[in-house]
Design a protein around this motif. Structure first.
Motif, PDB file in Angstrom:
ATOM      1  N   ASN A   1       0.785  -1.231   0.000  1.00 49.15           N
ATOM      2  CA  ASN A   1       0.000   0.000   0.000  1.00 49.15           C
ATOM      3  C   ASN A   1       0.818   1.284   0.000  1.00 49.15           C
ATOM      4  OD1 ASN A   1      -2.534  -1.372   0.097  1.00 49.15           O
ATOM      5  ND2 ASN A   1      -2.124  -1.847   2.243  1.00 49.15           N
TER       6      ASN A   1
ATOM      7  N   TYR B   1      -7.886   7.824   3.070  1.00 44.86           N
ATOM      8  CA  TYR B   1      -8.005   6.444   3.523  1.00 44.86           C
ATOM      9  C   TYR B   1      -7.261   6.208   4.827  1.00 44.86           C
ATOM     10  CZ  TYR B   1      -7.570   1.372   3.732  1.00 44.86           C
ATOM     11  OH  TYR B   1      -7.608   0.072   4.159  1.00 44.86           O
TER      12      TYR B   1
ATOM     13  N   ARG C   1      -7.117   2.869   7.561  1.00 42.04           N
ATOM     14  CA  ARG C   1      -7.596   1.564   8.018  1.00 42.04           C
ATOM     15  C   ARG C   1      -7.745   1.530   9.535  1.00 42.04           C
ATOM     16  NH1 ARG C   1      -4.658  -4.210   6.626  1.00 42.04           N
ATOM     17  NH2 ARG C   1      -6.041  -5.542   7.872  1.00 42.04           N
ATOM     18  N   ASN C   2      -6.808   2.195  10.236  1.00 44.14           N
ATOM     19  CA  ASN C   2      -6.863   2.294  11.691  1.00 44.14           C
ATOM     20  C   ASN C   2      -6.017   3.486  12.121  1.00 44.14           C
ATOM     21  OD1 ASN C   2      -4.123   1.359  11.661  1.00 44.14           O
ATOM     22  ND2 ASN C   2      -4.861  -0.756  11.653  1.00 44.14           N
TER      23      ASN C   2
ATOM     24  N   ASN D   1     -12.927  -0.238   4.698  1.00 43.03           N
ATOM     25  CA  ASN D   1     -11.951  -1.322   4.601  1.00 43.03           C
ATOM     26  C   ASN D   1     -12.482  -2.583   3.914  1.00 43.03           C
ATOM     27  OD1 ASN D   1     -10.016   0.254   6.001  1.00 43.03           O
ATOM     28  ND2 ASN D   1     -11.017  -0.286   7.918  1.00 43.03           N
TER      29      ASN D   1
ATOM     30  N   GLN E   1      -7.417   0.055  -2.299  1.00 45.88           N
ATOM     31  CA  GLN E   1      -8.545   0.199  -1.383  1.00 45.88           C
ATOM     32  C   GLN E   1      -9.708   0.934  -2.041  1.00 45.88           C
ATOM     33  OE1 GLN E   1      -5.511   1.402  -0.461  1.00 45.88           O
ATOM     34  NE2 GLN E   1      -4.837  -0.101   1.027  1.00 45.88           N
TER      35      GLN E   1
END
Length: 859
Positions: A528, A562, A564-565, A684, A702
């Motif tokens: 990524n 973006y 994810r966490n 996600n 993504q």
């Protein structure tokens, strides 16, 4: 002379044999240099390689900056150094070409495994005042234990296994001889090398100290009564522990302050519930080959130490040769660590009050160490010479492994019945047979030792090496993700050349959005590009690190980028509004064939620009990304102009098929680029999006947790968007909007005279803690919005006079100025550094005072 040679012989073997075993395992997996695969998987690819390159860049350029603009929008670099890069072996990076750093990381892993074995053998030699081949067997078992096989991908933790035997020796010298220097050095060193494991080592020292008290107090003497009789020793232990922590404060305090600014600082009370963290299936891990690469993030405790020392531990407990008090003390030491993992409350405490997000039970190596120690003591106390005891121990081990496998069957059936997720229990049921075979072979070999004498110990060593090597080989399996080193080497060098040509020699500050498909394609994993700015020395937005500033994350995630966490942020999902906010002025694409295309935004706003002070009132709604984007521009201009307008939803078709499939017909209310955002409803997941029946092409992997560009459409022109989602979406309007790009471009032209012009912008890559810049403000534009995450370490001054900084735009930095042209000076001072240095100074004074006090007391 012969005695010295014998001692050296065993120590050399303790280093060399684990190294040979792991190299053979790597060789069978085709890992370089014994094959063409590399270990660029998991965190090794996404974090350690970029951080190594970051360190290498600093070393090669003879620089050290406490703040780096290559860590997303900019971040305190100290937590990155202290968490990932403190090993002295990492300094070898200066001697390597950048493309060969993956091979260096593999070499460092192998060297550390050898040093782990060496530390274990040295510990046993010093503690028990002897040298023998069983110490080499212990070195192999410890150097290749289950923790090493499953956690070496995070090889910064391997130092802990090297230091643990030395810390234990230091504790024993303090307890029995009153010599506290070794303990202080070991504990301080561990905190310095990796504060996370250093924290665990502090807990271990308390547990081991209590063990020593239990081991040595006379019957009838209570715990605290014994401490009173050993008052001097107790005081030395307590003061030495405090002094060790103080000595490390020069880096520990800044690190703690830095980590408190991350999103991981939140304490989750549910993690402290006194519930079990694993079930009897965990006993399967006493056998060979239970887990592999696939289950590295979520598995049962990696308790594997090989059959020999597991049998040794049980023989220690079963044998009449071992005193009852020794057994009871060992129950405390083994039980405290085991129960500490078992109960969620204590396991959370072990992990610095945070349940790990992957690679669980990180304290398990301590259990392996003490189990091997007691197994060796069983050998010394002749417990292994009793064939009945050995048989009983072997049957116990076989039974526990079998119970573990049986429990796996039950737990999997229960998981299937009640639909809950499970860790990786085992790789294959067939490995139960393999595990039992090794148990039988070790048991038989111990009988042979008792019958034929010491020469058979070489057979035991070979069997243990074979078992540990087999486990390592199997742990490396289950995946085809290992990289191709030749392909990586070529892609890295070509990418480096292309990116350098387009990003060096800047005359104004700006950030690059790089989509390097050539480099990403050199991996066998979904790569990524999170930390590529560190690899290729450019200022970007992406970042993946445990030390990511929460202000960076919050400021960007709520604008549709973006995430994810809380440890990750990406430029995927950027659009013109966020690109001007962050000063993204270059868009670089390298396709899989190495073809380079670049776009430049001449209206780049740089590191900051003057806006209306209304920006101070801006508040984001985490559920309304497009509203946030629109309000950002409105607050900057102090106007009610709409730049992002929700589309009119005409019709929605939805049906369920392993999720939800939507077909949404809509009409744009303004002409321009149309966008979709599902970050609050389908984060996600990989969406499948079609626009007017054609598959949407995107340059990144993504889809779902970021703003997605649908194409350019005119006002009133109907379009249909089809997509999948994991959840039911009740309101469609907030998720689709048009962007008035022409109107916004005019706004960008108006901002050009009010941007912050950074002096010598190229220097910010390597020396980001100090810089100067010039900006013009007016009565209407009296606040400079700077795309640096708000951090109390920053100070801004004009003509030597400090200017107050403030948090604006949900996490960025603002400075309010009077109308006019201003030459500003920016300086970053690591928060907590002064306090840390003061405390370390007190630690040095304390060490001197303790030396003087106890010397005088002796006289």
């Amino acid at each position: 002379m012969k005695k010295s040679l014998k001692q050296i012989k065993y120590l050399i073997a303790a280093f060399v044999i684990p190294v040979l075993v792991v190299m053979i395992a790597f060789g069978f997996r085709g890992i370089a240099p014994l094959g063409n695969h590399n270990l660029l998987v998991s965190d090794l690819a996404t974090q350690y390689l970029p951080f190594f390159e970051f360190l290498r860049t600093q070393l090669v350029n003879h620089t050290f900056s406490t703040y780096s603009f290559m860590l997303s929008l900019g971040d305190n670099a100290i937590p990155v150094y202290t968490y990932y890069l403190m090993s002295p072996l990492n300094l070898l990076a200066i001697f390597m070409n950048a493309e060969n750093v993956p091979l260096l990381m593999e070499a460092i892993i192998v060297i550390k495994i050898g040093l782990i074995g060496l530390a274990m053998a040295w510990f046993l030699q010093v503690k028990y005042h002897r040298q023998d081949i069983v110490q080499v067997i212990a070195a192999v078992a410890y150097g290749l234990c289950g923790f090493v096989a499953m956690y070496f991908y995070d090889f910064m933790w391997l130092e802990a296994l090297i230091v643990l035997p030395l810390l234990t020796l230091g504790l024993e010298r303090l307890f029995y001889q009153g010599k506290w220097g070794g303990y202080v050095v070991a504990l301080t060193g561990m905190i310095f090398l990796n504060y996370y494991m250093g924290y665990m080592m502090c807990l271990y020292s308390v547990i081991y100290f209590v063990y020593l008290v239990f081991l040595n107090r006379k019957p009838g003497v209570k715990f605290f009564q014994y401490l009173k009789t050993r008052k001097t020793m107790t005081i030395k232990y307590m003061t030495s522990s405090v002094l060790a922590a103080l000595l490390a404060c020069f880096m520990l305090i800044p690190t703690i302050v830095g980590m408190l600014s991350t999103g991981k600082s939140t304490i989750k009370l549910a993690s402290f519930l006194p519930i079990p963290r694993f079930l009897p299936s965990a006993f399967a891990s006493l056998g060979v080959g239970v887990t592999n690469f696939v289950g590295r993030l979520n598995h049962e405790p990696s308790m594997f130490i090989g059959s020999f020392f597991a049998i040794g531990l049980f023989s220690f407990w079963f044998s009449k040769q071992v005193k009852r008090q020794e057994k009871r003390a060992s129950f405390w030491l083994v039980g405290a660590i085991f129960l500490g993992m078992l109960i969620a409350t204590t396991d959370t405490i072990w992990h610095m009050f945070q349940i790990p997000a992957g690679f669980p039970f990180r304290e398990v190596y301590m259990l392996s160490f003490v189990a091997i120690m007691f197994g060796y003591e069983a050998y010394l106390k002749n417990a292994l010479q009793d064939n009945q005891v050995v048989l009983k121990a072997g049957l116990t081990l076989a039974a526990l492994i079998s119970i573990g496998y049986g429990s796996v069957v039950i737990e999997r059936l229960a998981a299937k019945r009640y639909h809950f997720e499970t860790p990786q229990y085992i790789v294959s049921y067939w490995y139960l047979i393999l595990a039992l075979v090794f148990v039988i072979l070790i048991t038989v070999s111990l009988w042979l030792v008792n019958h034929f004498g010491k020469k058979v110990w070489w057979l035991v060593l070979i069997l243990v090496a074979a078992e540990m090597g087999t486990n390592m080989f199997l742990a490396l399996g289950g995946t085809h993700e290992y990289g191709d080193q030749t392909k990586f080497n070529q892609a890295f060098k070509q990418s480096q050349k292309l990116i350098k040509a387009t990003t060096e020699k800047r005359t104004s500050f700006g950030r690059e959005k790089v989509n390097n498909q050539l480099y990403s394609d050199s991996f066998n994993i979904t790569y990524n590009q999170y930390n590529d700015s560190l690899l290729y020395n450019f200022t970007g937005v992406n970042s993946y690190t445990s030390s990511l500033n929460a202000n960076t994350h919050d400021a960007l995630a709520k604008l549709g980028l973006y995430s994810r966490n809380e440890r990750r942020i990406s430029s995927n999902g950027s659009m013109p509004i966020t690109e001007q906010l962050l000063g993204i002025d270059k868009f670089i694409t390298i396709d899989k064939n190495g073809q380079l295309t670049t776009e430049t935004n001449e209206l780049n706003t740089g590191l900051g620009y003057a806006v209306s002070s209304q920006i101070k009132t801006l508040k984001y709604d985490s559920e309304a990304i497009f509203q946030n984007l629109n309000q950002l521009v409105q607050k900057e201009t102090n106007s009610k102009e709409n730049y992002v307008v929700e589309n009119k939803i005409n019709h929605v078709n939805v049906h369920q098929n392993q999720g939800y499939c939507y077909e949404v017909t809509m009409t744009p209310k303004i002409s321009g680029i149309q966008y979709m955002d599902l970050s609050t409803t389908s984060p996600n997941q990989e969406l499948h999006v079609q626009v007017n029946g054609k598959k949407l092409k995107t340059p990144y992997h993504q889809l779902g947790a970021e703003v997605i560009e649908l194409g350019n459409f005119k006002k009133g022109e109907q379009l249909t968007v089809s997509f999948t989602s994991n959840s039911r979406i009740l309101e469609m309007e907030p998720h689709f909007a048009g962007f008035a790009d022409q109107k916004f471009n005019q706004y960008l032209k108006e901002k050009v005279p009010y941007r912050l012009q950074v002096d010598n912008p190229e220097k910010l890559k390597l020396q980001g803690a100090d810089f100067t810049g010039k900006v013009t403000t007016t009565k209407e534009r009296d606040l400079v919005l700077i795309s640096i995450p708000f951090d109390k370490g920053w100070s801004v001054a004009e003509n030597g006079q400090k200017v107050k900084t403030m948090k604006v735009a949900n996490g960025l930095t603002g400075v309010k100025l009077k109308p006019g042209t201003h030459q500003l000076e920016f300086h970053y001072e690591v928060p907590g550094m002064k306090l840390g240095l003061i405390l370390s100074g007190l630690g040095v004074i304390g060490i001197i005072a303790q030396v003087v006090y106890f010397r005088r007391k002796q006289h």
